[in-house]
Write a protein that holds these residues in place. Structure first.
Motif, short mmCIF file in Angstrom:
data_model
loop_
_atom_site.label_atom_id
_atom_site.label_comp_id
_atom_site.label_asym_id
_atom_site.label_seq_id
_atom_site.Cartn_x
_atom_site.Cartn_y
_atom_site.Cartn_z
N LEU A 34 0.97 -0.90 0.17
CA LEU A 34 -0.03 0.18 -0.63
C LEU A 34 1.18 1.47 0.19
O LEU A 34 0.78 2.44 -1.14
N ASP A 35 1.91 1.44 1.24
CA ASP A 35 2.83 2.24 1.08
C ASP A 35 3.25 2.45 -0.62
O ASP A 35 3.54 3.88 -1.11
N ALA A 36 3.69 1.42 -1.36
CA ALA A 36 4.93 2.01 -2.73
C ALA A 36 3.66 2.06 -2.93
O ALA A 36 4.32 2.93 -4.32
N HIS A 37 2.48 2.19 -2.84
CA HIS A 37 1.28 2.67 -4.35
C HIS A 37 0.70 4.15 -3.56
O HIS A 37 -0.01 4.28 -4.26
N GLY A 38 2.03 4.84 -2.80
CA GLY A 38 1.30 6.08 -1.57
C GLY A 38 -0.10 5.87 -1.62
O GLY A 38 -1.14 7.10 -1.40
N LEU A 39 -0.58 4.64 -0.82
CA LEU A 39 -2.22 4.29 -0.50
C LEU A 39 -1.86 4.73 1.37
O LEU A 39 -1.99 3.74 2.11
N ARG A 40 -0.46 5.22 1.74
CA ARG A 40 -0.44 5.00 3.36
C ARG A 40 -1.47 5.67 4.16
O ARG A 40 -1.29 5.23 5.63
#
Ligand code: PBG
Length: 343
Positions: free
Chosen positions: A195-201
């Protein structure tokens, strides 16, 4: 004057209790309300709904009286109803066309699958209602397991790789909460990282941490169409219902991996586990009143053996009393509207 029998009883009670009378505070509705320790509100509810393909009428689920599979448009109506009733979150589960199910659960990572379409439609129509989506493959696999298989084995790491992709696809469609319900090891860490790697923090994770291999999921599996397909059982990944210490280790592990909230499932037979996790971890902890619990109550109600609304309030309040931050329950809309006009 000699004491009557009754006077003797009163004297004995007063001596024993020091004048305390537990019934004093129970004498009126207002005093009961005044000292009530637990209050169930609409804010405590997460409403699980089932989505299916096509535009038609709701399709009743035979083993869950009162619950139907909805079209995407029907899910949007349900989300609007949730908004009106003050229910914070709907959780979406798909009935996947059997022709689209395969060994690897490929539909799980299709950005245009049913769950993603329903999520996009709901977020557009009712942006203030939270949407929760499961990370698990069982609605998509031809064998009904939550992960991929090699022979009779459920592969852990290979499954987690797919679950992380599924989570990203769902979050990109607008899911606010990902609920890993698969019970693979290390899934929370990999989902968080993806998620974080896809900007979905900002996407939250509510981990099904203490999810037991339970007989109470049967009606849900009917609803998503995996019951007849399920090869064997889920005991190599879901927890042994005899265990409680292990629930603490599972939850601690999920929190270390980045879970924001945890869950115990099923609910009512596991209130001891719920209370223990709440006491020991002090983290938002939810409970799932499973399909089996729902159908048990409905069956008794339909037979005239239970007063359904009263029993439902009692059970859901028990979840709160045990420490739940909230409850996933198929009764959510009935309870929320009942709370507007209290029983
Ligand atoms: C999918 C999943 C299940 C439930 C929620 N997510 C079934 C299962 O694990 O077999 C059960 C919900 C219910 O019974 O209401 N992994």
């Amino acid at each position: 004057m000699s004491e009557t029998g009754l006077q003797a009883v009163t004297r004995r009670i007063d001596e024993a209790t020091g004048g305390a009378r537990m019934r004093r505070l129970r004498q009126a509705d207002w005093s009961r309300r005044l000292v009530r320790e637990t209050q169930l509100t609409a804010n405590d509810l997460i409403w699980p709904i089932f989505v299916r393909d096509g535009d038609g009428e709701p399709e009743p689920v035979a083993s869950m009286p009162g619950v139907s599979r909805l079209s995407v448009a029907g899910c949007v109506d349900a989300a609007r109803e949730a908004a009106d009733l003050g229910i914070p979150v709907v959780a979406i589960f798909p009935y996947t066309d059997p022709a689209l199910r395969d060994e690897r659960g490929s539909q799980a990572v299709n950005p245009d699958n049913l769950v993603c379409r329903a999520t996009r439609a709901i977020k557009k129509a009712a942006p203030n209602v939270g949407v929760m989506c499961d990370a698990a493959l069982d609605p998509y696999t031809s064998h009904g397991h939550d992960g991929v298989m090699d022979g009779e084995r459920i592969l852990n790491d290979e499954s987690v790789e797919i679950l992380a992709k599924q989570s990203v696809v769902q979050a990109e469609a607008g899911a606010d909460i990902i609920g890993p319900s698969d019970m693979m090891d290390g899934r929370v860490a990999c989902i968080r990282e993806a998620l974080d790697a896809h900007g979905l923090r900002d996407t939250m994770i509510m981990a099904y941490s203490a999810k037991y291999a339970s007989a109470f999921y049967g009606p849900f599996r009917d609803a998503v169409g995996s019951n007849a397909l399920l090869r064997g059982d889920k005991r190599t990944y879901q927890m042994d219902f005899a265990n409680s210490d292990e629930a603490l280790r599972e939850a601690a592990q999920d929190l270390a991996e980045g879970a924001d909230m945890i869950m115990v499932k099923p609910g009512l037979p596991y209130l001891d586990v719920l209370a223990r996790l709440v006491r020991e971890l002090q983290i938002p902890t939810f409970a799932y009143q499973t399909s089996g619990e729902y159908s048990m109550m409905m069956a008794a109600t339909q037979n005239g053996w239970l007063d359904g609304p009263k029993a439902t309030m009692e059970v859901l309040t028990a979840y709160k009393r045990a420490g739940a931050s909230g409850i996933l329950t198929y009764f959510a809309p009935q309870v929320a509207s009942g709370l507007k006009t209290p029983l």
